[in-house]
Structures are given as structure tokens and as C-alpha cells.
Design a protein around this motif. Sequence first.
Motif, mmCIF file in Angstrom:
data_model
loop_
_atom_site.group_PDB
_atom_site.id
_atom_site.type_symbol
_atom_site.label_atom_id
_atom_site.label_comp_id
_atom_site.label_asym_id
_atom_site.label_seq_id
_atom_site.Cartn_x
_atom_site.Cartn_y
_atom_site.Cartn_z
ATOM 1 N N PHE A 175 -1.709 7.154 6.311
ATOM 2 C CA PHE A 175 -0.313 6.716 6.453
ATOM 3 C C PHE A 175 -0.177 5.560 7.441
ATOM 4 C CE2 PHE A 175 0.799 11.191 4.998
ATOM 5 C CZ PHE A 175 1.170 10.773 3.718
ATOM 6 N N VAL A 208 0.847 -1.198 0.000
ATOM 7 C CA VAL A 208 0.000 0.000 0.000
ATOM 8 C C VAL A 208 0.883 1.249 0.000
ATOM 9 C CG1 VAL A 208 -1.758 1.311 1.261
ATOM 10 C CG2 VAL A 208 -1.862 -1.190 1.209
ATOM 11 N N VAL A 209 0.651 2.120 -0.971
ATOM 12 C CA VAL A 209 1.423 3.365 -1.079
ATOM 13 C C VAL A 209 0.441 4.533 -1.016
ATOM 14 C CG1 VAL A 209 3.071 4.658 -2.474
ATOM 15 C CG2 VAL A 209 3.067 2.152 -2.579
ATOM 16 N N ILE A 259 -0.130 8.726 -0.999
ATOM 17 C CA ILE A 259 0.379 10.077 -1.259
ATOM 18 C C ILE A 259 -0.679 11.059 -0.747
ATOM 19 C CG2 ILE A 259 1.060 11.770 -3.020
ATOM 20 C CD1 ILE A 259 1.309 8.053 -3.746
ATOM 21 N N ALA A 305 -0.330 2.258 5.583
ATOM 22 C CA ALA A 305 0.472 2.176 4.366
ATOM 23 C C ALA A 305 1.826 1.528 4.631
ATOM 24 C CB ALA A 305 0.677 3.586 3.794
ATOM 25 N N ASP A 306 2.404 0.966 3.560
ATOM 26 C CA ASP A 306 3.790 0.496 3.644
ATOM 27 C C ASP A 306 4.742 1.639 3.312
ATOM 28 O OD1 ASP A 306 3.321 -2.436 4.028
ATOM 29 O OD2 ASP A 306 2.186 -2.111 2.186
ATOM 30 N N HIS A 307 4.352 2.424 2.300
ATOM 31 C CA HIS A 307 5.167 3.571 1.895
ATOM 32 C C HIS A 307 4.275 4.800 1.886
ATOM 33 C CE1 HIS A 307 8.460 0.972 0.565
ATOM 34 N NE2 HIS A 307 7.509 0.178 0.079
ATOM 35 N N GLY A 308 4.794 5.888 2.408
ATOM 36 C CA GLY A 308 4.020 7.117 2.429
ATOM 37 C C GLY A 308 4.813 8.248 1.814
ATOM 38 N N LEU A 309 4.098 9.186 1.185
ATOM 39 C CA LEU A 309 4.745 10.381 0.663
ATOM 40 C C LEU A 309 3.861 11.573 1.002
ATOM 41 C CD1 LEU A 309 6.748 12.013 -0.990
ATOM 42 C CD2 LEU A 309 5.628 11.198 -3.077
ATOM 43 N N ALA A 310 4.406 12.462 1.842
ATOM 44 C CA ALA A 310 3.647 13.656 2.214
ATOM 45 C C ALA A 310 3.953 14.735 1.184
ATOM 46 C CB ALA A 310 4.044 14.111 3.616
ATOM 47 N N ALA A 311 3.095 14.850 0.180
ATOM 48 C CA ALA A 311 3.339 15.813 -0.896
ATOM 49 C C ALA A 311 2.034 16.088 -1.627
ATOM 50 C CB ALA A 311 4.370 15.246 -1.876
#
Lengths: 257, 319
Positions: free
Chosen positions: B295, B283-284, B286, B298-304
Motif C-alpha cells: 500500500f 498503481v492499484v 488489493i 500504491a496510488d489506490h489501495g483496497l484492503a479486501a
Amino acid sequence: MKICVLVKQVPDHEAVIRVGEDGSLEVEDRYVTNFFDEIAVEQAILLRESQGGTVTAVSAGGGRNVDALRRALAMGADAAVMVDDPALADADGLGLARALDACLGTLEPDLVLAGRVGLDDEMGLVGPAVAELLGWAHLAGVVGLDLDGETFTAIRLVEGARETVAGRLPALLTCSKGLAEPRVPKVMQVMKASRARIDTRDLASLGVDPAAVAPLIRVAGHTPPPGRAAVRMIEGDLPEQVQALASILLVSAGGTS
Amino acid sequence: MMSAALVLVEHASGVPRRACLETLCKARDLGLSPVALVCGADPAAAAVACAPFADRVLAAASDDLERYNADAHLALAARAVAELSPVLVAGPSTITGRDLVARLSARLGGPYAAEIIDLALGADGRPLAVRAVHGGKALARIAFEGSGPCFVTVRSNAFPMSEPRAPGPIESLEAGIDPSSLRMRVTNVEETGGGRVGVTEADIVVAGGRGLGDPGNFALLERLADRLGAAVGASRAVVDAGWRDASDQVGKSGNTVAPGLYVAFGVSGSAHHVMGMDGSGVVVVINKDPNALFFQYADHGLAADALEILPALIEALGE
Ligand SMILES: Cc1cc2nc3c(=O)[nH]c(=O)nc-3n(C[C@H](O)[C@H](O)[C@H](O)COP(=O)(O)OP(=O)(O)OC[C@H]3O[C@@H](n4cnc5c(N)ncnc54)[C@H](O)[C@@H]3O)c2cc1C
Ligand SMILES: Nc1ncnc2c1ncn2[C@@H]1O[C@H](COP(=O)(O)O)[C@@H](O)[C@H]1O
């Protein structure tokens, strides 16, 4: 026209649900009427308002399901019937369907509405099973409905398509989101419903052999869902973020067959 | 003789639902003999697609089987069960698959479990299944009583595909449908999803929420989806706003999906939404807000900002 609606009470989505050490479920005492059943009740009331007739809410198993009947009454159902019997204590969907089938046999509706699925055990069995036992047509996942005398036109949303289906009553339809927006009953109606009479019947009075509702599936135990490791946040400036994200997506996409 | 596992195959334009193929493979892994029942106006292509994963394929052709029609499909499935006496009868966990198998179980008086995600055989040769309950807050292990067939529907992506083998024989099954027995007719079909694979079928889902700002920005998501071979999912907020079709909705009141990869842009991650995708592989997420709830799942998160990331990402991945 006589419409029956099948309703039950389920844990609220915010209820804390934990798996005990013995594999049993510990459910916080926060219950609501099943989301799809409220849609079914609303649709039944709309039909009564436009075409006349009566709406009867029907539930089986007693206990908290009485609250689902009272919710339906508060929303505007005319009557409520509960099938309650010690033999239903650990009944599965098919057993409940047999009890409901017998009960509906005495109520003689033209149309039965149920929810697409119960948001507790998420089986979606009771609706189709009751239709089968009644020997009626059943349509699943209904998001639109038009009645014209003995015939109906319904819209069902299936994977990849929106289908229009024509059929004749009697029929049992299971309701999905989008069919109707459940009204919120006023306090007065809630109070009145809390005192309303619930017509309660046991299996013997319906001529159902308790052996016929013995469960066929058994929950051997529960486990917590597999947890996810802590999230790894992608850092850096925009180009670095995009590069990192692209590579995560490509690697993960490659892992799916 | 090996016990049979009968899979009731649902297909769209000749392509079987992946859950059906996966279940055929799983049945063989368990030492059962996989048999596929394929019904349709023209079931040939779907039958051929099933054959490498089945010991036998039964194909029934009739114009009355073009779209799912409970009366017609039930009659054929019941006949196949009577003929094969299978230990397991399975269908996909789709709207119509769940209707068919649930109703068949009631007709034949057998135990039914919906949307299973795992399957084994007990020491007595009876199936044991695992399924999610309460929106994925727990998994339940299910045992089936009795000695007759056990009925299940299966979530997509629950079982891995195995290598195709020499195709099993395709036998035609006389449809023999009495038109007067059909109580309903499909009178109109409107395809949804613009020909892209549906969210419940896909290996990869890229989902968008209200954070994408306006419906036009879903064009970016569609381009990303096409690049990845993904389906486009949506939160309820954007479905309710009329930005996306209801069939794209992921969550409690929409679809439950479990793709290998789930990527969400501008979705807050409310419990209602997470319930519908928590079984996914990677799970990714954004989201502009570094404290977004999603988040946590999630496995990967991007705060953007999704609207800055998406065009650059599509460019980085190449068309
Ligand atoms: C009974 C019931 C059933 C429901 N069923 C479902 C269901 O099936 N599925 C479902 O999804 N919901 C469901 N909901 C609704 C759910 O509770 C949420 O309201 C919904 O999921 C919110 O959608 P959203 O995340 O798109 O929008 P919002 O909650 O508005 O979140 C938008 C997010 O986008 C982020 N954002 C804003 N701008 C940007 C940007 N430029 N870039 C990146 N991120 C940005 C924000 O930080 C925010 O986190 C249900 C609710 C109820 C009561
Ligand atoms: N005990 C019950 N009494 C009345 N109706 C029920 C009961 N259980 C389930 N139903 C109906 O069947 C639908 C599907 O429930 P389930 O098969 O439990 O997922 C629900 O939305 C209700 O309409």
C-alpha cells in the motif's frame, strides 16, 4: 575444460541508497555478490563436478570486488584473478570489458559465464562486450545449459518464448534466474577463502593501454525517483468497493494509449 | 542534413515492440531523422507498421533472421550504422535487444546506456539520457562522450506515441548473411504466455501473488486481463511455486515493467517486487492485510479479499 566466471560485488537490495544534495549517490555499506554472478559460479561448479576441469573467478576494478572473488572461492571456485589498476577507478562497462578481455586472453578458458546484469548500475554491458572483444559467440539470459564436448545446448528465456539454442565452444553465456540455485558456503570454506591468494594483475602486465579504458559515458548526476502521493484507500461495503475499483481501473485504463 | 537516429526494431509475429515505435516517435520529436532497421524471415508487416513513424525503413529478409541470431543481426546493424552515421542507435530493452545493442557498442567502440527512460539533446547536439539504477532507488543522468554514435536500449512506455504520418519509404537491404558465420542456431521455440501480450509490452499489467491462494485462481486474473487488454504478471513466490511461467515474473530477478496501470492482487509488495514495477503509472493494490507493505507504493489501495473482489469486479466490468 576451463571455465571462467565474471563476478562483481554490488549493494545489497536492502542497502539504503540516497541521492546527496550534489547529485551523488550515498550508498550504505552493505554489499553482496551480484545475484546473477552467484548463479554463474554455481553453474560453473556444477559443470566442473560433472565434466571435470577448473573454475576461475575473474573480476576487474579491485576494491570490494575482491569480496566477490572470495565468495566464489568459498562456493568452490579453484582460483581467483583480479585486474586492478588505478586507471580502472572510473571505468565504464566497456573499459572493464577491455581489461577483462585482456585477462581472459591469458587464462584461455573454453567457456566464460557472467551475470545477465549487475544489480547496481543495471547495464548488462560487460558480458556481451567481453564476448565481442574476445570474438566469441554470446548468448544472453540463459536458464538452462547442457554441454557435450565442444558443443552446447542452452535455453534462453526471451519475451514471449523459451528458445533452445545450439552452438560451439568457446562461448560466453550470461546467466539468468533459474539456471542454478547458488549453494551457501560453509563457515570453514568462507574462512579458507578469506585467506586464499588472489592473483592480481595490472593493466601494464596485460598489455592494456590505460587510455583504452577511459570512460565513454559519464553520470552527470542523480535524482531521487519521482515519489508517489499518499495512497488513497477505497472504503465502503463490498459492492461499493467493487464499483469504486471498477471505475478507477476504467479511468486509468483509458489514460493509457 | 538532419542527423539520423537508427532504431533496431525487434518484432513478434510482425508486430514491432512498442519501445521501438516509441523511440522512432521520440527521435522525431527531438529533431532527428528516425530510421528503422527491420530484420526477419519476412519483415514486411513489421516494416509497414514502422513506416508511419520513420523517415526511412530498411528491411532485411533472410531465413537466418527469423529468430534473433547475434551474428546475423549484428552484421546487419553494423552495416546500417556505417551507412547512416547516426547520432543515436537504439533498441528495445528486451533480452535480445540489450544483447544486440550492447554488443554493437563494443564492436564500434561507442558509449552505451541500458534501459533509458528519457532522452534529450544537449546544446552540442549530443544525446543525454536518464535511466534508473539500484532497482529504481535513484535516477541517473547520462552524458555520452566522443563524437560517434551513442547506443541505448529503451524501456517500453518511456515515450508517448505521436500521430502516424505519411509512411516513410521501405527500402530493402540485402541480408548477405554468410551461413558459415553463424555460430549458434535456434533449434526450438516454445511460445510462452498463451498468446497474451507480455508483461514488458503491456499498457496494463494485472499481477497476482501468493494471496490468490492457488494456481487455479489465476483464471480469474486472466479473465480480468482479457477484459482490460492487460498482461498477467506474477510475484516470484508464485513463479517459484510453479503456478506461473517465469516470463511473467515482475521484480528484481524477473522483468522490469512500467505500464500505465499496474494492478496487484494478493502481492505483499516486497522491495524485490516493487523494484520491478515502481516506474508504472497508476498503481492499484488489493490485499487482505490493511497493513500490507505494498500500500505504501500504491496510488489506490483496497484492503479486501481478492477472491471476493475479483469475480464481482469482472462482472461489474462486463465481459
Ligand atoms: C534475491 C531475491 C530476488 C527476488 N526477486 C523477486 C522478484 O523478481 N519478484 C518478486 O515478486 N519477488 C522477488 N523476490 C521475493 C520477494 O522477496 C517476496 O518473497 C515475494 O515477492 C513474495 O511474493 P508474494 O507477495 O506473492 O507472497 P507473500 O509474501 O506470501 O504475500 C502474499 C500477500 O497476499 C496477501 N493475501 C493473502 N491472502 C489474500 C487474499 N485472499 N486476498 C488478498 N490478499 C491476500 C497477504 O496479506 C500477503 O501480503 C526475491 C527475493 C530475493 C531474496
Ligand atoms: N568489474 C567487473 N568485474 C568482473 N565482472 C564484471 C564486472 N562488472 C560486471 N561484470 C560482469 O558482467 C555482468 C553484467 O554487469 P553489468 O554490465 O555491470 O550490468 C555481471 O553480472 C558480471 O558477471
